[in-house]
Design an enzyme around this catalytic site. Sequence first.
Site, PDB file in Angstrom:
ATOM      1  N   LYS A 285       1.742   3.192   2.253  1.00 58.57           N
ATOM      2  CA  LYS A 285       2.744   3.719   1.198  1.00 58.57           C
ATOM      3  C   LYS A 285       2.922   5.392   2.090  1.00 58.57           C
ATOM      4  O   LYS A 285       4.165   5.663   1.948  1.00 58.57           O
ATOM      5  CB  LYS A 285       2.360   3.999   0.524  1.00 58.57           C
ATOM      6  CG  LYS A 285       2.488   2.566  -0.743  1.00 58.57           C
ATOM      7  CD  LYS A 285       1.798   2.715  -2.136  1.00 58.57           C
ATOM      8  CE  LYS A 285       2.267   2.369  -2.881  1.00 58.57           C
ATOM      9  NZ  LYS A 285       2.263   2.275  -4.663  1.00 58.57           N
TER      10      LYS A 285
ATOM     11  N   LYS B 260       8.722  -5.258  -5.945  1.00 57.49           N
ATOM     12  CA  LYS B 260      10.014  -4.663  -6.538  1.00 57.49           C
ATOM     13  C   LYS B 260      10.969  -3.548  -5.352  1.00 57.49           C
ATOM     14  O   LYS B 260      11.894  -3.402  -5.777  1.00 57.49           O
ATOM     15  CB  LYS B 260       9.728  -4.960  -7.543  1.00 57.49           C
ATOM     16  CG  LYS B 260       8.980  -3.432  -7.813  1.00 57.49           C
ATOM     17  CD  LYS B 260       8.212  -3.144  -9.244  1.00 57.49           C
ATOM     18  CE  LYS B 260       6.989  -3.210  -9.961  1.00 57.49           C
ATOM     19  NZ  LYS B 260       6.509  -3.424 -11.436  1.00 57.49           N
TER      20      LYS B 260
ATOM     21  N   LYS C 288       4.988 -10.502   1.293  1.00 54.91           N
ATOM     22  CA  LYS C 288       4.527 -11.087  -0.938  1.00 54.91           C
ATOM     23  C   LYS C 288       6.075 -10.353  -1.394  1.00 54.91           C
ATOM     24  O   LYS C 288       6.618  -9.309  -0.103  1.00 54.91           O
ATOM     25  CB  LYS C 288       3.351 -10.302  -0.935  1.00 54.91           C
ATOM     26  CG  LYS C 288       3.791  -8.408  -1.702  1.00 54.91           C
ATOM     27  CD  LYS C 288       2.593  -8.045  -1.893  1.00 54.91           C
ATOM     28  CE  LYS C 288       2.878  -6.279  -2.112  1.00 54.91           C
ATOM     29  NZ  LYS C 288       2.576  -5.513  -3.162  1.00 54.91           N
TER      30      LYS C 288
HETATM   31  P1  TYM Z   1       1.151  -3.448  -9.199  1.00 54.60           P
HETATM   32  O1  TYM Z   1       1.629  -2.473 -10.261  1.00 54.60           O
HETATM   33  O2  TYM Z   1       1.434  -2.848  -7.668  1.00 54.60           O
HETATM   34  O3  TYM Z   1       0.881  -4.692  -9.298  1.00 54.60           O
HETATM   35  C1  TYM Z   1      -0.064  -5.658 -10.978  1.00 54.60           C
HETATM   36  C2  TYM Z   1      -0.778  -6.971 -10.190  1.00 54.60           C
HETATM   37  O4  TYM Z   1       0.423  -7.457  -9.888  1.00 54.60           O
HETATM   38  C3  TYM Z   1      -0.727  -8.656  -8.159  1.00 54.60           C
HETATM   39  N1  TYM Z   1       1.224  -8.925  -7.087  1.00 54.60           N
HETATM   40  C4  TYM Z   1       0.836  -9.591  -7.045  1.00 54.60           C
HETATM   41  N2  TYM Z   1       0.799 -10.949  -6.764  1.00 54.60           N
HETATM   42  C5  TYM Z   1       0.711 -12.523  -6.559  1.00 54.60           C
HETATM   43  N3  TYM Z   1       2.264 -11.873  -6.090  1.00 54.60           N
HETATM   44  C6  TYM Z   1       2.634 -11.036  -5.348  1.00 54.60           C
HETATM   45  N4  TYM Z   1       3.473 -10.998  -4.616  1.00 54.60           N
HETATM   46  C7  TYM Z   1       1.789  -9.861  -6.525  1.00 54.60           C
HETATM   47  N5  TYM Z   1       2.732  -8.200  -6.227  1.00 54.60           N
HETATM   48  C8  TYM Z   1       1.866  -7.781  -7.189  1.00 54.60           C
HETATM   49  C9  TYM Z   1      -1.578  -7.477  -7.858  1.00 54.60           C
HETATM   50  O5  TYM Z   1      -1.781  -7.855  -7.012  1.00 54.60           O
HETATM   51  C10 TYM Z   1      -1.750  -6.613  -9.023  1.00 54.60           C
HETATM   52  O6  TYM Z   1      -2.538  -7.277  -9.374  1.00 54.60           O
HETATM   53  N6  TYM Z   1      -3.277  -0.688  -8.068  1.00 54.60           N
HETATM   54  C11 TYM Z   1      -2.591  -2.036  -8.802  1.00 54.60           C
HETATM   55  C12 TYM Z   1      -2.846  -1.452 -10.360  1.00 54.60           C
HETATM   56  C13 TYM Z   1      -4.376  -0.765 -10.979  1.00 54.60           C
HETATM   57  C14 TYM Z   1      -5.355  -1.848 -10.969  1.00 54.60           C
HETATM   58  C15 TYM Z   1      -6.240  -0.637 -11.389  1.00 54.60           C
HETATM   59  C16 TYM Z   1      -5.616  -2.573 -10.720  1.00 54.60           C
HETATM   60  C17 TYM Z   1      -4.153   0.418 -10.898  1.00 54.60           C
HETATM   61  N7  TYM Z   1      -5.804   0.186 -11.632  1.00 54.60           N
HETATM   62  C18 TYM Z   1      -7.407  -1.719 -11.983  1.00 54.60           C
HETATM   63  C19 TYM Z   1      -6.531  -3.554 -10.944  1.00 54.60           C
HETATM   64  C20 TYM Z   1      -7.795  -2.797 -12.310  1.00 54.60           C
HETATM   65  C21 TYM Z   1      -0.961  -2.110  -8.284  1.00 54.60           C
HETATM   66  O7  TYM Z   1      -0.773  -1.266  -8.140  1.00 54.60           O
HETATM   67  O8  TYM Z   1      -0.162  -3.596  -9.029  1.00 54.60           O
END
Ligand code: TYM
Length: 332
Positions: free
Chosen positions: A114, A199, A196
């Site tokens: 990032k 979005k 991966k």
């Molecule tokens: P975020 O918002 O990027 O994504 C949410 C969840 O979706 C999963 N994910 C995927 N899984 C499979 N294939 C993909 N292509 C894919 N893209 C996204 C992510 O692994 C995630 O589980 N930092 C985290 C949000 C967060 C969080 C937390 C998660 C903040 N605090 C505490 C767990 C516990 C994030 O940016 O996810």
Amino acid sequence: MSEKKIIFSGIQPTGTFTLGNYIGAVRNWAKLQEEYNCIYSIVDMHAITVRQDPVKLRQHSLEAYALIMACGIDPEKSVAFIQSHAPTHAMLNWILACSTQFGELSRMTQFKDKAAKHSDDVNAGLFTYPVLMAADILGYNADLVPVGVDQKQHLELARNVAQRFNQKYGEFFTVPDAYIPEVGAKVMSLQEPTKKMSKSDANPNACIFILDDKDTIIRKFRRAVTDSDSEIVFKEGKDGINNLITIYSAVTGKSFEETEKEFAGKGYGDFKTAVGEAVSDHLAPVREKFAQLMSDKAYLKDCYTKGAEKAMRISGKVVSKAYRKVGFVDSH
Ligand code: TYM
């Protein structure tokens, strides 16, 4: 809370969820509700580590809340809330930041990615993002954290921070485990299947959004990049087909072997269309439920307000105890 294990997970409100978010995380959140005490959050505080349009962020946060409900999160069964409504997360963030090392944060691959992508705004929040994530999880003494593979490193950091705090101040935080699905933990881009699905991909055909209509979904799958071979089998080197088999299997519940058998002798074109149809059919109820929820803002507000109250009740106790542990004077 009862003896059931505690689950915490979060998702950023940065636009409609992708099929990766759905298969890798959110649909599993719904499945876990019966067996566990689940706490799910729309993590708007994480979202502002990169520049956001405030009007859009507010709208996206409401939509994300409605979307997790449309994906099956029941706010009566689970605690579902918006992160900024529970100031305990920011309070614990500071405590945990003082048990996190600069070096370990510097090693986070998401930070490096990032920082490279937003080189004009490498702010401190972007750097300490994993500490806030640790606060989200540890603030509820969560046992398990259902996430996709890309969050594994952040979760490892949360475990290290918990252990370090426990060493300094005595056993206190539960050290959480990642809960990563067997199928679909990393859904890949439809255009570059070694990357991966994300979005932020510039190519609109690379990513399926869960609110895309049927025609759009089928069109994107039909354009999916595959290989010059013609066999529909899961095999090393066939990244595009492997991804499509994984997606098909995740939405139909069929095993890889069943899928291979079903499409034996058929061409890639037929298979791509079938995957698109299966995904669209699977997501149709989500689209419907989402539209219904967005037309009743008062109900949504009632749900997220009550969710935040419950979240505060649980994490408030943890934060008070953590304050005492580190030696802060009681305020009452
Ligand atoms: P975020 O918002 O990027 O994504 C949410 C969840 O979706 C999963 N994910 C995927 N899984 C499979 N294939 C993909 N292509 C894919 N893209 C996204 C992510 O692994 C995630 O589980 N930092 C985290 C949000 C967060 C969080 C937390 C998660 C903040 N605090 C505490 C767990 C516990 C994030 O940016 O996810």
